[in-house]
Design an enzyme around this catalytic site. Structure first.
Site, PDB file in Angstrom:
ATOM      1  CG  ASP A 167      -7.244  -8.837 -68.284  1.00 40.33           C
ATOM      2  OD1 ASP A 167      -8.039  -9.456 -69.023  1.00 40.33           O
ATOM      3  OD2 ASP A 167      -7.582  -7.826 -67.637  1.00 40.33           O
ATOM      4  CB  CYS A 189      -8.485  -6.381 -70.887  1.00 38.31           C
ATOM      5  SG  CYS A 189      -9.020  -4.768 -71.484  1.00 38.31           S
ATOM      6  CB  THR A 220     -13.908  -2.768 -70.876  1.00 37.05           C
ATOM      7  OG1 THR A 220     -12.572  -2.299 -70.545  1.00 37.05           O
ATOM      8  CG2 THR A 220     -14.746  -2.901 -69.612  1.00 37.05           C
ATOM      9  CG  HIS A 268     -11.518   5.723 -92.761  1.00 33.39           C
ATOM     10  ND1 HIS A 268     -12.472   6.697 -92.592  1.00 33.39           N
ATOM     11  CD2 HIS A 268     -11.744   5.196 -93.993  1.00 33.39           C
ATOM     12  CE1 HIS A 268     -13.252   6.744 -93.671  1.00 33.39           C
ATOM     13  NE2 HIS A 268     -12.834   5.838 -94.518  1.00 33.39           N
ATOM     14  CG  HIS A 303      -8.071   7.355 -94.825  1.00 30.76           C
ATOM     15  ND1 HIS A 303      -8.955   8.140 -94.107  1.00 30.76           N
ATOM     16  CD2 HIS A 303      -8.755   6.881 -95.890  1.00 30.76           C
ATOM     17  CE1 HIS A 303     -10.142   8.106 -94.709  1.00 30.76           C
ATOM     18  NE2 HIS A 303     -10.044   7.357 -95.792  1.00 30.76           N
TER      19      HIS A 303
END
Ligand code: RB5
Length: 153
Positions: free
Chosen positions: A12, A69, A71, A102, A137
């Protein structure tokens, strides 16, 4: 870094500058990049770009995506709504490494307002070169993929 399969990128306005930095770095390293926007720092809504990149990875059109973005939180939430998407918010190197080892993460998410360009470049390098460890995994990933498919309308 392996550079055979193209990478879908999106951001963004808050992630735009870091997206451009990482995109230019990857292009210089011979990666093919599909830039899904944003194309400026004008205000936009992160889901529009997260959805576009996540759809490309969910469909199998792209093996890997990178979303940025402010955060990284919003983009993670959006991308992980899609079946077959394992988006990992990695604002440090340990998470970048473990998200591949993992979790077989296929979308890397970062926060343009959280980390600087040099750390982001290292995160991308580690994320692209670290292989999935498979074994136990794989079984765990299959367990939550099954939940996702039950919920699709
Ligand atoms: C935009 O202001 C900001 O909310 C967005 O970039 C992101 O951080 C959302 O999670």
């Amino acid at each position: 870094m392996e550079n055979t399969s193209p990478i879908a990128m999106g951001s963004d306005h808050a992630g735009f500058a870091l997206k451009e930095f990482i995109k230019n770095h990857l292009i210089a390293a011979n990666f093919k990049i599909e830039d899904c926007g944003a194309f400026s720092e004008n205000l936009v809504d992160y889901p529009d770009f997260g959805i576009e990149v996540a759809e490309k990875v969910a469909s199998g059109m792209f093996e890997r995506g990178i979303l940025i973005c402010g955060t990284g939180l919003g983009m993670s939430m959006v991308a992980n709504r899609f079946k077959n998407v394992r988006a990992a918010l990695c604002n440090d190197l340990f998470l970048a490494m473990m998200s591949r080892r993992h979790n077989d993460a296929n979308i890397l998410v970062m926060g343009g307002r959280v980390i600087g360009t040099e750390l982001a470049r290292e995160i991308v390098t580690v994320w692209l070169k670290t292989p999935f460890e498979e074994g136990r995994h794989r079984k765990r990933i299959e367990k939550f993929d099954a939940i996702a498919s039950r919920n699709i309308i």
